[in-house]
Structure formats: structure tokens, C-alpha cells
Design a protein around this motif. Structure first.
Motif, PDB file in Angstrom:
ATOM      1  N   GLY A  99       0.799  -1.208   0.000  1.00 48.54           N
ATOM      2  CA  GLY A  99       0.000   0.000   0.000  1.00 48.54           C
ATOM      3  C   GLY A  99       0.833   1.260   0.000  1.00 48.54           C
ATOM      4  O   GLY A  99       0.297   2.368  -0.141  1.00 48.54           O
ATOM      5  N   LYS A 100       2.148   1.115   0.164  1.00 48.33           N
ATOM      6  CA  LYS A 100       3.071   2.256   0.159  1.00 48.33           C
ATOM      7  C   LYS A 100       4.021   2.141  -1.037  1.00 48.33           C
ATOM      8  O   LYS A 100       3.935   2.906  -1.992  1.00 48.33           O
ATOM      9  CB  LYS A 100       3.854   2.308   1.469  1.00 48.33           C
ATOM     10  N   LEU A 101       4.939   1.178  -0.968  1.00 49.70           N
ATOM     11  CA  LEU A 101       5.900   0.979  -2.054  1.00 49.70           C
ATOM     12  C   LEU A 101       5.532  -0.181  -2.970  1.00 49.70           C
ATOM     13  O   LEU A 101       6.012  -0.257  -4.101  1.00 49.70           O
ATOM     14  CB  LEU A 101       7.304   0.740  -1.487  1.00 49.70           C
ATOM     15  N   VAL A 102       4.690  -1.114  -2.481  1.00 55.91           N
ATOM     16  CA  VAL A 102       4.334  -2.290  -3.282  1.00 55.91           C
ATOM     17  C   VAL A 102       2.848  -2.576  -3.163  1.00 55.91           C
ATOM     18  O   VAL A 102       2.162  -2.069  -2.263  1.00 55.91           O
ATOM     19  CB  VAL A 102       5.134  -3.556  -2.843  1.00 55.91           C
ATOM     20  N   ALA A 124      -6.909  -5.618  -3.159  1.00 52.43           N
ATOM     21  CA  ALA A 124      -6.769  -4.227  -2.726  1.00 52.43           C
ATOM     22  C   ALA A 124      -6.414  -4.145  -1.247  1.00 52.43           C
ATOM     23  O   ALA A 124      -6.518  -5.101  -0.482  1.00 52.43           O
ATOM     24  CB  ALA A 124      -8.065  -3.473  -2.990  1.00 52.43           C
ATOM     25  N   VAL A 125      -5.984  -2.939  -0.859  1.00 51.86           N
ATOM     26  CA  VAL A 125      -5.735  -2.655   0.554  1.00 51.86           C
ATOM     27  C   VAL A 125      -6.831  -1.715   1.042  1.00 51.86           C
ATOM     28  O   VAL A 125      -7.746  -1.369   0.312  1.00 51.86           O
ATOM     29  CB  VAL A 125      -4.342  -2.022   0.741  1.00 51.86           C
ATOM     30  N   GLY A 126      -6.742  -1.319   2.316  1.00 56.62           N
ATOM     31  CA  GLY A 126      -7.736  -0.395   2.846  1.00 56.62           C
ATOM     32  C   GLY A 126      -9.012  -1.100   3.256  1.00 56.62           C
ATOM     33  O   GLY A 126      -9.000  -2.234   3.731  1.00 56.62           O
ATOM     34  N   ASN A 127     -10.146  -0.431   3.064  1.00 57.07           N
ATOM     35  CA  ASN A 127     -11.426  -0.944   3.537  1.00 57.07           C
ATOM     36  C   ASN A 127     -11.813  -2.274   2.906  1.00 57.07           C
ATOM     37  O   ASN A 127     -12.413  -3.131   3.557  1.00 57.07           O
ATOM     38  CB  ASN A 127     -12.527   0.089   3.270  1.00 57.07           C
ATOM     39  N   VAL A 128     -11.480  -2.439   1.611  1.00 60.58           N
ATOM     40  CA  VAL A 128     -11.826  -3.694   0.937  1.00 60.58           C
ATOM     41  C   VAL A 128     -11.080  -4.858   1.571  1.00 60.58           C
ATOM     42  O   VAL A 128     -11.666  -5.901   1.894  1.00 60.58           O
ATOM     43  CB  VAL A 128     -11.509  -3.609  -0.572  1.00 60.58           C
ATOM     44  N   HIS A 129      -9.776  -4.686   1.768  1.00 57.23           N
ATOM     45  CA  HIS A 129      -8.968  -5.741   2.390  1.00 57.23           C
ATOM     46  C   HIS A 129      -9.444  -6.032   3.811  1.00 57.23           C
ATOM     47  O   HIS A 129      -9.536  -7.203   4.219  1.00 57.23           O
ATOM     48  CB  HIS A 129      -7.497  -5.326   2.391  1.00 57.23           C
ATOM     49  N   MET A 422       0.752  -7.492   6.025  1.00 59.02           N
ATOM     50  CA  MET A 422      -0.682  -7.342   6.222  1.00 59.02           C
ATOM     51  C   MET A 422      -1.479  -8.426   5.485  1.00 59.02           C
ATOM     52  O   MET A 422      -2.686  -8.554   5.682  1.00 59.02           O
ATOM     53  CB  MET A 422      -1.135  -5.961   5.770  1.00 59.02           C
ATOM     54  N   ARG A 423      -0.790  -9.226   4.638  1.00 63.46           N
ATOM     55  CA  ARG A 423      -1.465 -10.294   3.893  1.00 63.46           C
ATOM     56  C   ARG A 423      -1.377 -11.651   4.588  1.00 63.46           C
ATOM     57  O   ARG A 423      -1.577 -12.686   3.959  1.00 63.46           O
ATOM     58  CB  ARG A 423      -0.851 -10.413   2.495  1.00 63.46           C
ATOM     59  N   GLN A 424      -1.036 -11.659   5.873  1.00 63.28           N
ATOM     60  CA  GLN A 424      -1.019 -12.918   6.612  1.00 63.28           C
ATOM     61  C   GLN A 424      -2.366 -13.612   6.431  1.00 63.28           C
ATOM     62  O   GLN A 424      -3.422 -13.003   6.609  1.00 63.28           O
ATOM     63  CB  GLN A 424      -0.776 -12.650   8.099  1.00 63.28           C
ATOM     64  N   CYS A 425      -2.342 -14.886   6.053  1.00 59.34           N
ATOM     65  CA  CYS A 425      -3.556 -15.609   5.683  1.00 59.34           C
ATOM     66  C   CYS A 425      -4.551 -15.661   6.835  1.00 59.34           C
ATOM     67  O   CYS A 425      -4.228 -16.115   7.943  1.00 59.34           O
ATOM     68  CB  CYS A 425      -3.191 -17.027   5.244  1.00 59.34           C
TER      69      CYS A 425
END
Length: 476
Positions: A99-102, A124-129, A422-425
Motif C-alpha cells: 500500500g506504500k511501495l508495493v 486491494a488494501v484499505g477498507n476492501v482488504h 498485512m497479507r497474513q492468511c
């Protein structure tokens, strides 16, 4: 005319030579690219990656280049420039920058499977994620396991193993796949396999077989069959969506019920998004859990001392119960399975179902004196870290006991079977509970023997060739 033809040919040769030189020696405006080779135009080094390896060791494609170029190198796969990193510090940094560099990224084959064309909201990141993660945890997370799922997982294992015990032999990966799919699909969208004429788990097998093929979607190719199977599964999920949305509000409280209900408050939720999301969740559970369970049974068969200790742990659980026959598996019993977790961790470390985690650079990234240009793909080579002999002594050996006193910092930096950052399953606890519960029923009520070992390959996903076959029988 002849001279004009020669002139045109010469110009074409010069242009082609310049194009090839630029392709093979890309430049970076803001620094130095990592060392490496870009391979052939358009296909890059894809063919080398797809060559199967009959070893549990790191796939030769990555291992040879790490030896030649060091822990960070560049390459090209299916025409896309990629930087591959096996450096723990760099990888931790990359995963922390989403969400910042990648951003989350897929190669073409994966992208066509897990995203609708032009729609990247599922990554996506943010509210959707946050919504995806929260809703997944609501239905497959720790509280759901405590409140209702654990005894249902035990019931599923009992029914499955009883069925297996009445067969001459079982091809484990496919049989596990069917079991895992049926249960997860029931939790997500109320799927009842007994009432369905569709063999959906077999369609997922077709997808896995075509997943690492070149993304050429024409009849006769593995990828074409892969996409046909995806289409049929998507049609099934859509039919469940339409049926639930149009039917009476007799909610069973599954994932699809909640998503349909939330369409009134979450503007990003639409039919295509929900269907694609459920497809992705089903696939993730299907492939990772079936491969892990298959590999665990194979290794336990080959290591009697580990099987003996595992069995002893689960028999102790039964002896400590007041009513062995009537009591279902309890949460505190599951959390007491320390050696079982060691077996699962060792299985996950060795199995390495995928070679790594993919991200895309949103900006130029400076690491270790190199620049990863904006727009390039980054492969965080988790498999290389989990098979690093400097971190895991005897890295290719199945040794569950290593997890008893292993350095926690080494684990945090080098062991990420469920992703990182933040993508930890969100399904990590569900997967561990599913495997633990199945092993609990297996070692306390049944015995098994290998009929056929199978041919383990990395291409680069972990596959089992013609399959691991076992014979299951009930204990006296």
C-alpha cells in the motif's frame, strides 16, 4: 530492387539487434539493477522455471541463480521483468510496504484466474482488504473454530476415513482435495456435496494442473482446460448467489449469506466481486491443505518414530477424557497438541506449496545497493528461506523435533507458510485445526500403509506425480 531488399533487411537486422540488446541489458534511471539475466524476448526464462525438479530442495531455477548472483537477482517470466529476493531483511521490508511501495501482484496465469479483467479489488488494501479479512475470520477464524467448527471438522474426518477404510486404496491428494473442498464450500456457501451432481473438487484439480503452464488460452493447452474448469466453478457459485439472493431470507449464516446481506452497506460488493472472492478462498483452502495433508501422511509413513510420538500424544488426549465415546474434540485439547503442531510446521516448511509471494513495485525501491524499478514484479522467495541450511540444520530432513527449541527470531524472519505482512492468511488457524483434527482421528482410530509413494516434484509448485496411494484400515 535487389539492393532495396538488401537495405531493408539490413535495417531490420539493426533494429532487431538493438531491441535484443535493450531487452537483455535493461537500464535503470535511478540506480543499478540487481544482477541476472532476462532470457529470451517475450518468454524470458519461463521455460527453465517450468522444468520439473524431482527433489524437495529449492527449485533449480532459483537455487542456481542464488548461487550465481547472490540473494537478490533479476529475471523475466512470461515477458515480465522480475526481481527475486531470498534476503530475509529485504523480504521483511518488502512485505511491510504494501500500500506504500508495493501492492499484491500475480503473474498472468494467476491474474486471469483470481481477478476479473480490469478488477483488482480482491487484492486491494484499505477498507476492501479489511472487509475480506474480517468476514473470513468471522466464518473460519479462531472464534468460529471454538464455537462450532472443531467438532464438525472431527465429524468430517470420521466420515472420510470410514469411507476410505472400505476401499482397496486411496489416492491421497485427490481424496483430501475432495474432503477439504466439500467442507470449506459448505462453510462459505452452503454447498452440500451429497446433493450435487457436479464434481467441483475435480475441476479444481484441473486448475492446479494448468496453473503453472504458459498462459496461452487456446484449445488443446493446459491453461485452456484450466480456464474452462474455472468457468464452470464460477457458474456454480453464481447460481448459489442468485438462488440465495432471490430466495426467502432463511439464512444459514455462511459467508455468502453475509456478503449478500452486506451489499446494502458496502458499495464495493457486487455479484462479480463476491463470486470471484469465494472462488479465490475455495482455491486457497483446496490446494494448500490437500498438499500439506498428503505430504504429512507421506513423511509420517516414512518416519515411524514421529508417527509413534504423534499417536502417543493423541491417545493421551483420549485417556484424559471422562467420556471418550461421547465427547467431541475440545478446544483445549486441540491447543494441547504440541507435537502435532511441530509436525505441521515441519510439513509446511518442507512442502513449500508455492515458491514465494508476489508483489509489484509502485515506486523505485532501493535495497542492498540495488534499485527495483517501479512497475517491476518482486518475488519474495519464502521457499529459499525455509530451506536455508544456515537457519534450519539438515534443511531437507523431516525433523519435527527441531521446532521444540528453535530460535523464535529465526522462525519470524524465515518461516512464512501463511504469507507475511498485512497479507497474513486469515485461514491459517483454520488450516492448522483442519490438519490437526484429521490426524487426531487418523492415528487414534485407524492405521494405514503406503501402496505407492508417488513422485514428488517441484514445477515449481509441489506436485505428487502419479499420486501417493494408501490403504486404510480400522484399528481393532
Amino acid at each position: 530492387m535487389w539492393s532495396i531488399g538488401v537495405l531493408i533487411a539490413a535495417v531490420l537486422v539493426v533494429i532487431t539487434a538493438q531491441w535484443l540488446r535493450k531487452w537483455m541489458n535493461p537500464r535503470c534511471k535511478n540506480g543499478v539493477l540487481p544482477p541476472g539475466s532476462m532470457g529470451l524476448p517475450l518468454i524470458g526464462e519461463t521455460l527453465q522455471l517450468l522444468i520439473p525438479s524431482r527433489s524437495l530442495d529449492l527449485h533449480p531455477f532459483i537455487k542456481k541463480r542464488l548461487s550465481k548472483y547472490g540473494p537478490i537477482f533479476r529475471t523475466s517470466l512470461a515477458g515480465r521483468p522480475i526481481v527475486i529476493s531470498a534476503d530475509p531483511k529485504v523480504n521483511h521490508f518488502i512485505l511491510s510496504q504494501e500500500g506504500k511501495l508495493v501492492e499484491l501482484w500475480y503473474l498472468d496465469t494467476f491474474s486471469k484466474l483470481f481477478n476479473q479483467e480490469g478488477d483488482s479489488r480482491t487484492s486491494a488494501v484499505g477498507n476492501v482488504h479489511k472487509y475480506i479479512r474480517k468476514t473470513t475470520l468471522n466464518h473460519l477464524g479462531m472464534e468460529a473454530l471454538k464455537e462450532k467448527l472443531l467438532p464438525e471438522l472431527e465429524k468430517m474426518a470420521c466420515i472420510t476415513l470410514d469411507h476410505w477404510s472400505n476401499q482397496e486404496s486411496v489416492e491421497v491428494k485427490r481424496a483430501f482435495g475432495a474432503m477439504v473442498f466439500d467442507f470449506t464450500a459448505k462453510m462459505l456457501l452452503g454447498y452440500e456435496s451429497d446433493n450435487s451432481l457436479d464434481n467441483l473438487s475435480e475441476k479444481f484439480n484441473n486448475i492446479v494442473e494448468g496453473l503453472m503452464s504458459f498462459p496461452l488460452n487456446i484449445p488443446g493447452t493446459a491453461f485452456h482446460e484450466c480456464m474452462k474448469s474455472k468457468k464452470k466453478i464460477m457458474e456454480f457459485i453464481k447460481s448459489k448467489f442468485n438462488g440465495k439472493r432471490a430466495g426467502p431470507k432463511t439464512s444459514k449464516g455462511d459467508f455468502l449469506d453475509q456478503a449478500i446481506h452486506d451489499m446494502t452497506t458496502e458499495t464495493f460488493l457486487g455479484e462479480e466481486f463476491i463470486v470471484q472472492l469465494i472462488f479465490g478462498l475455495l482455491f486457497a483452502s483446496f490446494e494448500s491443505n490437500s498438499s500439506t495433508l498428503t505430504f504429512a501422511m507421506l513423511k509420517l509413513s516414512q518416519h515411524p518414530s514421529a508417527l509413534e510420538m504423534l499417536t502417543a500424544e493423541h491417545e493421551t488426549i483420549l485417556r484424559n477424557r471422562k467420556n471418550v465415546k461421547l465427547s467431541p474434540l475440545a478446544w483445549d485439547e486441540y491447543k494441547s497438541m504440541t507435537f502435532t503442531l511441530q509436525v505441521i510446521n515441519e510439513t509446511l516448511r518442507l512442502a513449500n506449496v508455492s515458491p514465494g509471494l508476489l508483489r509489484k513495485a509502485l515506486k523505485d525501491i532501493q535495497v542492498n545497493g540495488y534499485t527495483i524499478p517501479a512497475g517491476w514484479t518482486i518475488l519474495v522467495a519464502a521457499s529459499a528461506q525455509q530451506l536455508n541450511p544456515n537457519v534450519f540444520d539438515g534443511a531437507l530432513e523431516f525433523n519435527p523435533w527441531r521446532w521444540k527449541d528453535i530460535d523464535k527470531n529465526a522462525v519470524e524472519q524465515n518461516f512464512m507458510p501463511f504469507g507475511g505482512g498485512m497479507r497474513q492468511c486469515a485461514g491459517a488457524e483454520y488450516s492448522k485445526a483442519l490438519i490437526s483434527t484429521f490426524l487426531h482421528v487418523l492415528v487414534t482410530k485407524y492405521r494405514w500403509s503406503l501402496v505407492k509413494t508417488g513422485d514428488i516434484r517441484r514445477n515449481p509448485l509441489l506436485t505428487f506425480g502419479d499420486g501417493v496411494h494408501i490403504k486404510v484400515s480400522k484399528k481393532e
